[in-house]
Design a protein around this motif. Structure first.
Motif, mmCIF file in Angstrom:
data_model
loop_
_atom_site.group_PDB
_atom_site.id
_atom_site.type_symbol
_atom_site.label_atom_id
_atom_site.label_comp_id
_atom_site.label_asym_id
_atom_site.label_seq_id
_atom_site.Cartn_x
_atom_site.Cartn_y
_atom_site.Cartn_z
ATOM 1 N N LEU A 120 -5.150 -0.632 1.885
ATOM 2 C CA LEU A 120 -6.050 -1.937 1.726
ATOM 3 C C LEU A 120 -5.836 -2.599 3.345
ATOM 4 O O LEU A 120 -6.994 -3.120 3.594
ATOM 5 C CB LEU A 120 -5.481 -2.830 0.704
ATOM 6 C CG LEU A 120 -6.661 -3.934 0.437
ATOM 7 C CD1 LEU A 120 -7.895 -3.431 -0.130
ATOM 8 C CD2 LEU A 120 -6.194 -5.050 -0.294
ATOM 9 N N CYS A 136 -5.333 -1.162 -2.727
ATOM 10 C CA CYS A 136 -6.641 -0.147 -3.008
ATOM 11 C C CYS A 136 -6.220 0.372 -4.490
ATOM 12 O O CYS A 136 -7.344 0.208 -5.281
ATOM 13 C CB CYS A 136 -6.767 0.788 -2.050
ATOM 14 S SG CYS A 136 -7.288 0.562 -0.284
ATOM 15 N N SER A 137 -5.357 0.986 -4.590
ATOM 16 C CA SER A 137 -5.116 1.585 -5.799
ATOM 17 C C SER A 137 -4.858 0.319 -6.988
ATOM 18 O O SER A 137 -5.514 0.590 -8.041
ATOM 19 C CB SER A 137 -3.642 2.168 -5.868
ATOM 20 O OG SER A 137 -2.845 1.280 -5.269
ATOM 21 N N ASP A 175 2.332 2.397 -3.381
ATOM 22 C CA ASP A 175 3.625 2.556 -3.115
ATOM 23 C C ASP A 175 4.203 1.164 -2.279
ATOM 24 O O ASP A 175 5.189 0.929 -2.538
ATOM 25 C CB ASP A 175 3.697 3.734 -1.779
ATOM 26 C CG ASP A 175 2.733 3.730 -0.864
ATOM 27 O OD1 ASP A 175 1.419 3.840 -1.370
ATOM 28 O OD2 ASP A 175 2.822 3.887 0.078
ATOM 29 N N GLY A 176 3.396 0.643 -1.382
ATOM 30 C CA GLY A 176 3.826 -0.624 -0.923
ATOM 31 C C GLY A 176 4.048 -1.805 -1.848
ATOM 32 O O GLY A 176 5.170 -2.401 -2.144
ATOM 33 N N ASP A 177 3.140 -1.786 -2.818
ATOM 34 C CA ASP A 177 3.124 -2.854 -3.987
ATOM 35 C C ASP A 177 4.538 -2.489 -4.890
ATOM 36 O O ASP A 177 5.169 -3.630 -5.394
ATOM 37 C CB ASP A 177 2.030 -2.644 -4.949
ATOM 38 C CG ASP A 177 1.578 -3.884 -5.879
ATOM 39 O OD1 ASP A 177 1.308 -4.741 -5.126
ATOM 40 O OD2 ASP A 177 1.747 -3.791 -6.865
HETATM 41 C C1 LIG Z 1 2.112 -11.746 -0.297
HETATM 42 C C2 LIG Z 1 1.178 -10.709 0.276
HETATM 43 N N1 LIG Z 1 1.549 -10.154 1.329
HETATM 44 C C3 LIG Z 1 0.582 -9.223 1.962
HETATM 45 C C4 LIG Z 1 -0.459 -8.994 1.200
HETATM 46 C C5 LIG Z 1 -1.503 -7.852 1.923
HETATM 47 N N2 LIG Z 1 -1.420 -6.719 1.335
HETATM 48 C C6 LIG Z 1 -2.325 -6.586 0.308
HETATM 49 S S1 LIG Z 1 -2.431 -4.918 -0.212
HETATM 50 C C7 LIG Z 1 -0.783 -4.580 0.953
HETATM 51 C C8 LIG Z 1 -0.188 -3.136 1.038
HETATM 52 C C9 LIG Z 1 -1.076 -2.142 0.219
HETATM 53 O O1 LIG Z 1 -0.136 -0.973 0.177
HETATM 54 P P1 LIG Z 1 -0.084 -0.178 -1.244
HETATM 55 O O2 LIG Z 1 0.783 -1.076 -2.151
HETATM 56 O O3 LIG Z 1 0.730 1.041 -0.915
HETATM 57 O O4 LIG Z 1 -1.516 0.055 -1.951
HETATM 58 P P2 LIG Z 1 -2.723 0.907 -1.301
HETATM 59 O O5 LIG Z 1 -3.821 -0.050 -0.497
HETATM 60 O O6 LIG Z 1 -2.108 1.796 -0.270
HETATM 61 O O7 LIG Z 1 -3.200 1.491 -2.375
HETATM 62 C C10 LIG Z 1 -0.376 -5.690 1.661
HETATM 63 C C11 LIG Z 1 0.514 -5.677 2.847
HETATM 64 C C12 LIG Z 1 -0.964 -9.572 0.096
HETATM 65 N N3 LIG Z 1 -1.918 -9.357 -0.514
HETATM 66 N N4 LIG Z 1 -0.038 -10.397 -0.304
#
Ligand SMILES: Cc1ncc(C[n+]2csc(CCOP(=O)(O)OP(=O)(O)O)c2C)c(N)n1
Ligand code: SF4
Ligand SMILES: [Mg+2]
Lengths: 612, 310
Positions: free
Chosen positions: B136, B61-62, B103-105
């Motif tokens: 997301l 999302c971010s 945070d995941g990214d």
């Molecule tokens: C290689 C790959 N694995 C998994 C995904 C699915 N995916 C997209 S965003 C995401 C996690 C997002 O979390 P974060 O980085 O914390 O961002 P937020 O949406 O919370 O801002 C995942 C698992 C992807 N796009 N590409």
């Protein structure tokens, strides 16, 4: 090979006679720490400097501390197409070298062996035996301090005498190579070399040898290098100044060269934490407006696949070098295989068309790399160059490129873009506006999400269809511009051999030999593999059989990777496969055997390989 | 071919309207809106022209950020925004590279890249919008999700110990490390300004609430909701007894002590040192290498190499 074309000169006043050679295959067998690559390298460069044709073949152990290793040099005054099926001369440093390689020596060939380490079967009268105390004499010459370090230089001296090589040129090469080190190294090298040169083999051999004078039309100076060097300098000549990679055999030498060379041209090469980072960093430099590259070998190419899909979607130019080795997984790191073709073409998820090219010899490593750079820029697309382990380490001499004519200047185009600018226009080729470009209209986002012409994300089915077609059609446009490869050999007939990559020389030689034996046979080599050039159908139509020669597995259905593609593309049953997976380059004989086998299966009355 | 036109007329001071692009697709109330708004405010204040910045992101999302800023921008793949941004930074010293992500990214799929980009001290500013959840992909456990937090992948509550972002960043070798909160626009602008002024790898961790999947996650630092927003007081060097109590940002041990404080912790610059950036070191290597070839034209450098291969 020596025998058919050699002639013996008249002996003068009792001196040993000198046999003139058209070409000779010399195999040096020892351990990797003996520096036999150095001997091979000197011989190859000497041949290049003497306007001779040359090709080398090398196996290296995958362990660093050494192990059995060979270097084979084929030098000749005519066209040299392969490193040779059989050796005319074998230099054996150890018993294991002798035992493993004596079967490669042709009947009547000369075995030179170190009497301090090798006890050959002297009763075997098929070979001429020439024992020399290589270890002992080297220690004697260098005063013992050098241990067995100088053995390679001793052997080089021995060979220089045996083949009447140009000693002044060799000495110059030795000075260039060791002159920058401390004085002792160079002095010891010459002590060993001179001792080898002074050694009289007359008691053991009936004659000396000399190469016929080369006939090279409008001889321009030749440069001698291996396939990886040719790729690295091809990148530089094409204007590539940025790159990133992670080390892996046999790719690493390219990144080592670029790390040293690019800063001389104002560029930067970054060693990354892994291949995911490397391809991403290279794409960052591409997005920033530069011609940029990354490279690896099999396992690393796999890791780059997701980002390569982004490059296709975002329409970002990028050059990716992949030096194939035996796979899958860690596989055979120091052997050759052509088994990454499908991964190169189809390895990313989604419909992700990109360009794949494969150089056919060392010279082509230079020129096709330049072409890959051109294609990447013109079509705003990633281009994968598939070389392989055999080409990476093979040394060849070729005409020095005319840089005045071909050198490409890097340009960073930050000229202002107009109101009508679109990053992803549907009616023309994408030309990105790199960051820093003044924009009249909105500033563009490059993206891996499906997008409209302005780069805005969209899930609209019609747009996805149109953009998918755009990314595919530009490769069709490219295909229409590619030259139709020349057919070598009979222009119609029984068998067309189709190859790609490093098998070019052996296939060509197989066709020459087949023709000499009365076969109606020809060779077509594909350098641009994805897309294929237009105009291959009429060529295939002229032959009763089409055999695709590849170093990979026949797969579940009996066809190698290129054969599978060609069958899918042309729907021709007559396209079949000659494949192998022993991790070594094709020998000419193996190709001809494959032809005979497949022809025999198909037509019982017809023998393509008489007398074999 | 793209059409080229005459250079634009003399520049007007940048306004917010010059900086907005697509309307953000975030859920109403998402903390990321405030992170974006403070970024506009910072750019407006600093009057950095469009041609001097680039906005990049991974996936999340971010990471949608680039679409919402009218600047040269790039939306790369999940977890790899730091190497992508490094490629831009190392080949274009004329640009300031901003990277946004979750945070995941940053700490999960891109953790290794964060570590290496930081230790190499690549010149860029990285903003991690930490919501302690995967937004997301709709509420899975993230590397910063606290123990006990219930997600779709940990329906009975997460039990893997979370990353402490500030400690991870301190260990990574980043040369500017700050922490902020999406409820504090002025504080975020201040952190942007400091990060922008820093030469090298600057990173700001911003707690940014996901109202959809982790509402109230950072209320403990929101005064309006009864929390406490405590700012790091940096040393002024005024020799007063008070100053002795203030934080020295070049003191890594002190920074670790701040990072170890119980939630909601403190906000501000934790750490800042000034070793040479990779950009500078690479530029020095280029200068030396060019000198070694006597600043020859490129064609002559390559000719020289070929001459040695004859
Ligand atoms: C290689 C790959 N694995 C998994 C995904 C699915 N995916 C997209 S965003 C995401 C996690 C997002 O979390 P974060 O980085 O914390 O961002 P937020 O949406 O919370 O801002 C995942 C698992 C992807 N796009 N590409
Ligand atoms: S899901 Fe959460 S992080 Fe994503 S936009 Fe909505 S509130 Fe923001
Ligand atoms: Mg998150």
């Amino acid at each position: 090979m020596v025998s058919p074309t050699s002639s013996t000169a008249t002996p003068e006043g009792g001196a040993p006679s000198v046999e003139k050679l058209k070409d000779a295959v010399i195999r040096l067998a020892g351990n990797s720490q003996d520096g036999i690559q150095t001997i091979g390298g000197f011989l190859a460069r000497l041949a290049g400097r003497s306007d001779q044709d040359v090709m080398t073949y090398m196996t290296i152990p995958s362990t660093i501390s050494g192990g059995p290793s060979i270097f084979q040099v084929r030098m000749g005054s005519g066209e040299v197409l392969s490193a040779g099926d059989q050796a005319d001369f074998l230099v054996a440093f150890y018993q294991h070298s002798y035992e493993s390689h004596i079967s490669f020596l042709r009947e009547g060939g000369v075995l030179i062996y170190d009497t301090d380490h090798v006890k050959p079967n002297l009763d075997d009268k098929r070979f001429v035996h020439c024992g020399v105390a290589i270890t002992g004499l080297t220690i004697e010459a260098c005063g013992g301090a050098a241990k067995d370090k100088g053995k390679n230089m001793f052997v080089l001296g021995l060979l220089a005498r045996l083949f009447s090589l140009k000693v002044d040129k060799l000495r110059a090469l030795i000075t260039e190579r060791f002159g920058t080190k401390d004085g002792d190294v160079l002095r010891n090298a010459f002590l060993a070399f001179d001792a080898g040169y002074a050694y009289t083999v007359e008691g053991l051999l009936k004659r000396y040898y000399a190469f016929e004078d080369p006939v090279r039309p409008n001889a321009c100076p030749q440069v001698t290098m291996d396939g990886n060097q040719a790729i690295a300098y091809g990148l530089i000549a094409a204007g590539c100044r940025y790159g990133a990679a992670y080390p892996i055999t046999p790719w690493s030498s390219i990144m080592e060269i670029l790390r040293t060379e690019l800063p001389k041209y104002g560029g930067t090469f970054v060693q990354c934490e892994d291949e995911l980072a490397a391809v991403s960093l290279a794409l960052g430099a591409a997005y920033a407006g530069h011609l940029s590259m990354t490279g690896s070998s099999g396992p690393g190419l796999s890791l780059k696949m997701e980002a390569l899909g982004w490059a296709v979607m975002a329409e970002m130019p990028l050059v990716v070098v992949n030096i194939q080795r035996g796979g899958p997984s860690t596989g055979l790191p120091t052997n050759v295989e052509q088994s990454d073709l499908m991964q190169a073409i189809y390895g990313s998820h989604g419909d992700a068309p990109r360009v794949v090219v494969a150089p056919q010899n060392v010279e082509d490593c230079f020129y096709l790399t330049m072409d890959a750079c051109r294609i990447a820029k013109e079509y705003s697309v990633p281009v994968i160059i598939l070389s392989d382990q055999a080409l990476s380490s093979r040394i060849e001499a070729f005409d020095e490129p005319d840089l005045e004519k071909i050198m490409v200047k890097p340009v960073l185009d930050l000229s202002p873009r107009g109101e009508d600018f679109k990053p992803y226009p549907l009616d023309r080729m994408t030309r990105h506006a790199p960051p820093g470009t003044p924009m009249k209209g909105a500033y563009p986002t490059v993206t891996g999400l499906e997008h409209d012409e302005g780069g805005h994300p969209t899930g609209n089915p019609a747009l996805h269809m149109k953009m998918t077609a755009k990314r595919r059609d530009k490769l069709r446009q490219l295909a229409a511009t590619l030259p139709v490869p020349e057919v070598c050999g009979d222009q119609d007939g029984d068998v067309l051999l189709v190859g790609w990559g490093s098998t070019w020389g052996p296939i060509r030689e197989a066709v020459k030999r087949g023709q000499a034996a009365g076969q109606k046979i020809a060779h077509l080599h594909l350098r641009h593999i994805h897309p294929l050039p237009n105009g291959l159908e009429p060529i295939f139509a002229r032959y009763r059989q089409v055999f695709v020669v590849e170093v990979n597995d026949e797969g579940l259905y009996g066809f190698g990777q290129l054969a599978t593609l060609l069958r899918a593309r042309y729907a021709l049953n007559k396209i079949r496969s000659i494949t192998k997976t022993d991790g070594l380059t094709y020998r000419v004989r193996e190709i001809l055997e494959g032809v005979r086998r497949l022809s025999g299966e198909q037509t019982s009355t017809f023998s393509l390989y008489p007398g074999a | 071919m793209s059409s080229t036109v005459e250079a634009p007329a003399p520049r007007q001071p940048l306004k917010k309207k010059d900086l907005t692009a697509d309307h953000p697709t975030w859920c109403p109330g998402c903390g990321d809106f405030a992170v974006l708004a403070s970024f506009y405010r910072f750019l407006e204040k600093a009057q950095i022209p469009h041609e001097k910045i680039v906005v990049l992101a991974g996936i999340g999302c971010s990471s949608r950020f680039p679409y919402f800023v009218n600047s040269h921008s790039g939306h790369f793949i999940h977890g790899r925004s730091i190497p992508f941004a490094s490629g831009v930074s190392l080949s274009r010293d004329d640009l300031h590279v901003f990277v946004f992500g979750g945070d995941g990214d940053g700490f999960s799929i891109g953790g290794n890249h964060l570590f290496h980009g930081a230790r190499k001290n690549i010149n860029l500013t990285y903003v991690i919008m930490d919501n302690s959840v995967y937004g997301l992909t709709k509420k899975q456990t993230s590397p910063t999700s606290p123990i006990g937090f219930k997600t779709k992948t940990d329906p009975t509550g997460a039990f893997d110990r979370p990353v402490n972002p500030m400690k991870a960043l301190l260990a990574s070798g980043a040369t500017f490390i700050a922490r902020s909160h999406a409820a504090q626009v002025n504080h975020m602008v201040d952190m942007y300004e400091r990060a922008y002024a820093h030469k090298g790898f600057s990173v700001i961790e911003i707690l940014s609430e996901c109202v959809e999947f982790y509402p109230g996650a950072f209320d403990a630092a929101v005064p309006r909701k009864g929390g406490k927003f405590v700012e790091v007081q940096l040393k002024k060097g005024d020799g007063t007894p008070d100053d002795a109590q203030r934080h020295d940002p070049s003191d890594a041990d002190a920074a670790f002590r701040l990072a170890n404080l119980e939630a909601p912790g403190v906000y501000g610059v934790f750490y800042q040192v000034n070793p040479p950036s990779k950009n500078e070191l690479e530029a020095q290597l280029v200068a030396k290498s060019r000198e070694r070839v006597k600043h020859a034209a490129h064609i002559d450098v390559l000719r020289g190499t070929f001459a040695r291969m004859r």
